[in-house]
Motif scaffolding. Structure first.
Motif, mmCIF file in Angstrom:
data_model
loop_
_atom_site.group_PDB
_atom_site.id
_atom_site.type_symbol
_atom_site.label_atom_id
_atom_site.label_comp_id
_atom_site.label_asym_id
_atom_site.label_seq_id
_atom_site.Cartn_x
_atom_site.Cartn_y
_atom_site.Cartn_z
ATOM 1 N N ASP A 101 1.132 -1.515 -0.475
ATOM 2 C CA ASP A 101 0.442 -0.173 -0.095
ATOM 3 C C ASP A 101 0.705 1.251 0.289
ATOM 4 N N VAL A 102 2.013 1.063 -0.215
ATOM 5 C CA VAL A 102 3.101 2.151 -0.907
ATOM 6 C C VAL A 102 2.391 3.348 -1.705
ATOM 7 N N THR A 103 2.963 4.500 -1.198
ATOM 8 C CA THR A 103 2.961 5.691 -2.506
ATOM 9 C C THR A 103 4.702 5.103 -2.787
ATOM 10 N N VAL A 104 4.030 6.136 -4.457
ATOM 11 C CA VAL A 104 5.424 6.305 -4.749
ATOM 12 C C VAL A 104 5.667 7.466 -5.376
ATOM 13 N N SER A 105 7.659 7.895 -4.986
ATOM 14 C CA SER A 105 7.500 9.175 -6.342
ATOM 15 C C SER A 105 8.566 8.353 -6.850
ATOM 16 N N PHE A 106 8.932 9.129 -8.044
ATOM 17 C CA PHE A 106 10.076 8.793 -8.956
ATOM 18 C C PHE A 106 10.428 9.756 -9.325
ATOM 19 N N ASP A 107 11.816 10.186 -9.471
ATOM 20 C CA ASP A 107 12.608 11.190 -10.249
ATOM 21 C C ASP A 107 13.537 10.188 -10.996
ATOM 22 N N VAL A 108 12.796 10.702 -12.670
ATOM 23 C CA VAL A 108 13.363 10.090 -13.415
ATOM 24 C C VAL A 108 14.570 10.187 -14.079
ATOM 25 N N GLY A 109 15.742 11.718 -13.557
ATOM 26 C CA GLY A 109 16.697 11.541 -13.827
ATOM 27 C C GLY A 109 16.758 12.221 -15.894
ATOM 28 N N TRP A 110 17.964 12.196 -15.505
ATOM 29 C CA TRP A 110 18.986 12.456 -17.677
ATOM 30 C C TRP A 110 18.925 11.347 -17.757
ATOM 31 N N ASP A 111 18.597 10.990 -19.423
ATOM 32 C CA ASP A 111 18.578 10.175 -20.573
ATOM 33 C C ASP A 111 20.444 9.365 -20.539
ATOM 34 N N SER A 112 21.018 9.326 -19.835
ATOM 35 C CA SER A 112 22.299 8.989 -20.278
ATOM 36 C C SER A 112 22.530 8.175 -21.861
ATOM 37 N N THR A 113 21.550 7.664 -22.014
ATOM 38 C CA THR A 113 20.901 6.827 -23.847
ATOM 39 C C THR A 113 21.134 7.394 -24.698
ATOM 40 N N GLY A 114 20.396 8.474 -23.917
ATOM 41 C CA GLY A 114 19.484 9.486 -25.750
ATOM 42 C C GLY A 114 18.852 9.019 -26.397
ATOM 43 N N GLU A 115 17.895 8.359 -25.842
ATOM 44 C CA GLU A 115 16.916 7.459 -26.444
ATOM 45 C C GLU A 115 15.005 8.427 -26.136
ATOM 46 N N TRP A 116 15.491 9.134 -24.476
ATOM 47 C CA TRP A 116 13.995 9.910 -24.724
ATOM 48 C C TRP A 116 12.744 9.252 -24.731
ATOM 49 N N SER A 117 12.938 7.661 -24.640
ATOM 50 C CA SER A 117 12.127 6.825 -25.505
ATOM 51 C C SER A 117 10.295 7.149 -24.702
ATOM 52 N N PRO A 118 8.824 7.705 -25.398
ATOM 53 C CA PRO A 118 7.974 7.335 -25.034
ATOM 54 C C PRO A 118 7.796 5.867 -24.152
ATOM 55 N N ARG A 119 8.613 4.690 -24.147
ATOM 56 C CA ARG A 119 7.566 4.028 -23.447
ATOM 57 C C ARG A 119 7.939 4.556 -21.356
ATOM 58 N N ILE A 120 8.553 5.399 -21.549
ATOM 59 C CA ILE A 120 8.861 6.034 -19.885
ATOM 60 C C ILE A 120 6.811 6.058 -19.997
ATOM 61 N N TYR A 121 6.136 6.390 -20.708
ATOM 62 C CA TYR A 121 4.792 6.357 -20.400
ATOM 63 C C TYR A 121 3.568 5.807 -19.131
ATOM 64 N N GLU A 122 4.355 3.843 -19.886
ATOM 65 C CA GLU A 122 3.782 3.002 -19.226
ATOM 66 C C GLU A 122 4.489 2.659 -17.627
ATOM 67 N N LEU A 123 5.521 3.606 -17.129
ATOM 68 C CA LEU A 123 4.943 3.921 -15.777
ATOM 69 C C LEU A 123 4.276 4.218 -14.329
ATOM 70 N N PHE A 124 4.120 5.808 -15.628
ATOM 71 C CA PHE A 124 2.721 6.654 -15.259
ATOM 72 C C PHE A 124 2.032 5.898 -14.073
ATOM 73 N N PRO A 125 1.565 5.349 -14.986
ATOM 74 C CA PRO A 125 -0.170 4.773 -14.255
ATOM 75 C C PRO A 125 0.565 3.941 -12.589
ATOM 76 N N TYR A 126 0.638 4.092 -12.517
ATOM 77 C CA TYR A 126 2.247 3.061 -11.132
ATOM 78 C C TYR A 126 2.808 4.295 -10.356
ATOM 79 N N LEU A 127 2.549 5.510 -10.245
ATOM 80 C CA LEU A 127 3.228 6.609 -9.700
ATOM 81 C C LEU A 127 2.374 7.474 -9.116
ATOM 82 N N ASP A 128 2.691 8.246 -7.725
ATOM 83 C CA ASP A 128 1.528 8.921 -7.195
ATOM 84 C C ASP A 128 2.931 10.634 -7.776
ATOM 85 N N VAL A 129 3.633 10.674 -7.493
ATOM 86 C CA VAL A 129 4.615 11.603 -7.770
ATOM 87 C C VAL A 129 5.424 11.636 -8.803
ATOM 88 N N LEU A 130 4.987 12.110 -9.874
ATOM 89 C CA LEU A 130 6.500 11.876 -10.903
ATOM 90 C C LEU A 130 7.838 13.336 -10.768
#
Length: 311
Positions: A161-190
């Motif tokens: 039942d924990v809440t979640v915050s997520f600091d994405v940070g700089w993308d060192s791969t340079g991909e900036w992939s839209p797949r990151i949107y898959e994570l957002f429904p499971y976050l409380d604070v982005l």
């Protein structure tokens, strides 16, 4: 009653800080400097230390070496109020070191990552995390660990039942992939900075990015540096201007903002108030060398904000 307020895992190292360096000495020469400081570093560690200074009970999962710097970091964390029972010591490993050279325009670094591998997200047990009210995630690296982060977040949602915050940070791969949107429904604070938000969203402004991110159901928070910060939830946008201070060292300002904002979030504050707390922590952290040496207690933070209101 939970054992901890916040479960934090990730990077920790020592920062060696050398201010007012406009150029390095030529080969064969030795120059003296008026000051050189040692301070804790690593975004996850700075976040945990900030929460402890505000009076919360964080636990930190990470790794240091069995050396002088590792002992220094363990002592500093413990004395500040961070639970280090999960902080591992690598017997044959060396603690990471980053040398920061600053001048009146920017910073540059020489960094030794050390032999202490940052814990993988697969190493974290949801049962252990469930002893905390909240978990703060860092260390995301696109295709390197995207599936691992997604699986972990889904497991957290099912089993805790924990809440979640997520600091994405700089993308060192340079991909900036839209797949990151898959994570957002499971976050409380982005949490992102302005540049990161524009790269990931492909939008023109941070406001548009926040609206886009939050459509997945999370609260999207965008750090704007000196301009302050904004956040969006359920189509509503809040913003707060930054505080004016004389900056000495901006190391860890974003992590300090994160600590202030998440503190406000966990205390049930309104988004605008949480933004104010984050801006205050970020500003004050810049007034001294190191990412945590000038991070305020709750009393000092409130006094600073009140003083700023009256100016």
């Amino acid at each position: 009653m939970k054992k901890w307020d916040v479960f934090v895992f990730g990077d920790i190292n020592v920062d060696l800080l050398v201010p007012n360096v406009n150029r390095l000495p030529p080969a064969g020469e030795e120059w003296e400097v008026p000051v050189m400081e040692t301070a804790p570093g690593g975004g996850a560690a700075l976040f945990a230390l900030g929460l402890a200074r505000l009076g919360m009970k964080p636990v930190f999962l990470g790794r240091v070496g069995d050396d002088l710097y590792g002992n220094y970091l363990k002592r500093y964390m413990e004395e500040t109020g961070v639970d280090i029972s999960l902080l591992e010591t690598g017997t044959d490993a060396r603690t990471g070191i980053s040398i920061s050279f600053t001048d009146d325009r920017d910073r540059s670094f020489l960094t030794f990552r050390g032999d202490c591998k940052v814990p993988d997200i697969e190493d974290i047990s949801p049962a252990q995390v469930s002893q905390a009210r909240h978990i703060h995630l860092t260390g995301y690296s696109e295709s390197v660990n995207h599936q691992a982060y997604l699986a972990f977040l889904q497991k957290l949602r099912r089993e805790t039942d924990v809440t979640v915050s997520f600091d994405v940070g700089w993308d060192s791969t340079g991909e900036w992939s839209p797949r990151i949107y898959e994570l957002f429904p499971y976050l409380d604070v982005l949490l992102m900075n302005e540049t990161e938000s524009l790269h990931y969203s492909r939008k023109e402004t941070a406001r548009e990015a926040a609206l886009d991110f939050s459509s997945a159901g999370c609260m999207a928070v965008i750090k704007l540096g000196r301009k302050g910060a904004l956040c969006c939830r359920d189509g509503q946008v809040w913003s707060r201007e930054g505080f004016s201070v004389t900056a000495v060292d901006t190391t860890g300002a974003g992590d300090s903002f994160n600590a202030g904002f998440v503190y406000g979030f966990l205390k049930g504050e309104e988004p605008e108030t949480a933004l104010c707390l984050g801006n205050g922590c970020g500003a004050l952290s810049c007034t001294g060398l190191g990412g945590n040496t000038m991070f305020p207690t709750l009393e000092k933070l409130r006094a600073f904000i009140e003083t700023q209101k009256n100016q």
